[in-house]
Design a protein around this motif. Structure first.
Motif, mmCIF file in Angstrom:
data_model
loop_
_atom_site.group_PDB
_atom_site.id
_atom_site.type_symbol
_atom_site.label_atom_id
_atom_site.label_comp_id
_atom_site.label_asym_id
_atom_site.label_seq_id
_atom_site.Cartn_x
_atom_site.Cartn_y
_atom_site.Cartn_z
ATOM 1 N N LEU A 124 0.729 -0.571 -0.433
ATOM 2 C CA LEU A 124 0.446 -0.094 0.321
ATOM 3 C C LEU A 124 0.915 1.022 0.165
ATOM 4 O O LEU A 124 0.671 2.540 -0.543
ATOM 5 N N GLN A 125 1.851 1.274 1.144
ATOM 6 C CA GLN A 125 2.579 2.807 0.947
ATOM 7 C C GLN A 125 4.359 2.219 0.735
ATOM 8 O O GLN A 125 4.975 0.721 1.367
ATOM 9 N N PRO A 126 5.577 3.383 0.009
ATOM 10 C CA PRO A 126 5.053 3.948 -0.309
ATOM 11 C C PRO A 126 4.378 3.947 -1.884
ATOM 12 O O PRO A 126 4.037 2.879 -2.304
ATOM 13 N N ARG A 127 4.044 5.239 -2.277
ATOM 14 C CA ARG A 127 3.321 4.932 -3.616
ATOM 15 C C ARG A 127 4.450 4.267 -4.760
ATOM 16 O O ARG A 127 5.707 4.159 -4.158
ATOM 17 N N SER A 128 4.667 3.846 -5.948
ATOM 18 C CA SER A 128 4.911 3.062 -6.631
ATOM 19 C C SER A 128 6.518 4.062 -7.599
ATOM 20 O O SER A 128 6.161 5.384 -7.486
ATOM 21 N N ARG A 129 7.541 3.583 -7.303
ATOM 22 C CA ARG A 129 8.675 4.254 -7.880
ATOM 23 C C ARG A 129 9.481 3.823 -8.762
ATOM 24 O O ARG A 129 9.718 2.009 -8.701
ATOM 25 N N CYS A 130 10.671 4.623 -9.729
ATOM 26 C CA CYS A 130 11.092 3.232 -10.353
ATOM 27 C C CYS A 130 12.266 2.771 -9.382
ATOM 28 O O CYS A 130 13.305 3.811 -8.172
ATOM 29 N N ASP A 131 12.484 1.469 -9.647
ATOM 30 C CA ASP A 131 13.935 1.066 -8.815
ATOM 31 C C ASP A 131 15.046 1.329 -9.392
ATOM 32 O O ASP A 131 15.849 1.309 -8.103
ATOM 33 N N ALA A 132 15.416 2.024 -10.673
ATOM 34 C CA ALA A 132 16.863 2.491 -10.756
ATOM 35 C C ALA A 132 16.568 4.214 -10.187
ATOM 36 O O ALA A 132 17.942 4.201 -8.996
ATOM 37 N N CYS A 133 16.146 4.921 -10.199
ATOM 38 C CA CYS A 133 16.539 6.420 -9.864
ATOM 39 C C CYS A 133 16.177 6.373 -8.492
ATOM 40 O O CYS A 133 16.092 7.700 -7.723
ATOM 41 N N GLY A 134 14.605 5.630 -8.236
ATOM 42 C CA GLY A 134 13.889 6.056 -7.176
ATOM 43 C C GLY A 134 12.800 7.538 -7.388
ATOM 44 O O GLY A 134 11.983 7.535 -6.101
ATOM 45 N N VAL A 135 12.683 8.626 -8.364
ATOM 46 C CA VAL A 135 11.601 8.774 -8.394
ATOM 47 C C VAL A 135 10.602 8.073 -8.857
ATOM 48 O O VAL A 135 10.057 7.184 -9.277
ATOM 49 N N THR A 136 9.654 8.680 -7.898
ATOM 50 C CA THR A 136 7.703 8.562 -8.127
ATOM 51 C C THR A 136 7.209 8.829 -8.854
ATOM 52 O O THR A 136 7.340 9.910 -9.357
ATOM 53 N N LEU A 137 6.925 7.042 -9.470
ATOM 54 C CA LEU A 137 5.827 7.166 -10.763
ATOM 55 C C LEU A 137 4.448 7.942 -10.823
ATOM 56 O O LEU A 137 4.017 8.418 -9.757
ATOM 57 N N ALA A 138 4.348 9.168 -11.734
ATOM 58 C CA ALA A 138 3.424 9.858 -11.591
ATOM 59 C C ALA A 138 1.551 8.626 -11.779
ATOM 60 O O ALA A 138 2.137 7.970 -13.016
ATOM 61 N N PRO A 139 1.303 9.397 -12.817
ATOM 62 C CA PRO A 139 -0.171 8.419 -12.402
ATOM 63 C C PRO A 139 -0.236 8.547 -14.630
ATOM 64 O O PRO A 139 -0.266 6.974 -14.220
ATOM 65 N N ARG A 140 0.181 9.344 -14.441
ATOM 66 C CA ARG A 140 0.228 8.668 -16.140
ATOM 67 C C ARG A 140 1.227 7.925 -16.480
ATOM 68 O O ARG A 140 1.027 6.853 -17.633
#
Length: 98
Positions: free
Chosen positions: A35-51
């Motif tokens: 449930l948490q945290p929001r999905s993110r890139c495994d490589a750079c750690g940036v939280t993925l936008a809804p798009r």
């Protein structure tokens, strides 16, 4: 509702279920919450936008790479989503026609 439209809607529900299944496959073995945290890139750690989270469509639009760092997205992601979408549609058709 037409049979085709019903099949498309059920397949879209399957894609969403496949997307959640990917989250489970990624996080549960590591002991992390789904449930948490929001999905993110495994490589750079940036939280993925809804798009970036639209099942299957975002993989195709991003050509299988992270929007931010261009790291490849594992092929497992679209395969699980597509398999779930097809399975939902197949089960719906089976229930409808049998």
């Amino acid at each position: 509702m037409s049979i085709v439209l019903g099949g498309v809607l059920v397949a879209m529900l399957g894609l969403a279920a496949g997307s959640f299944l990917n989250v489970c496959l990624d996080r549960l073995p590591a002991g992390r919450s789904v449930l948490q945290p929001r999905s993110r890139c495994d490589a750079c750690g940036v939280t993925l936008a809804p798009r970036d989270l639209a099942p299957l469509a975002s993989y195709v639009l991003l050509r299988g790479h992270c929007r931010h760092c261009s790291a490849p997205i594992p092929l497992r992601v679209p395969l699980v989503e597509a398999s779930a979408g097809l399975a939902f549609a197949a089960l719906w058709a089976l229930a409808l026609f049998v």
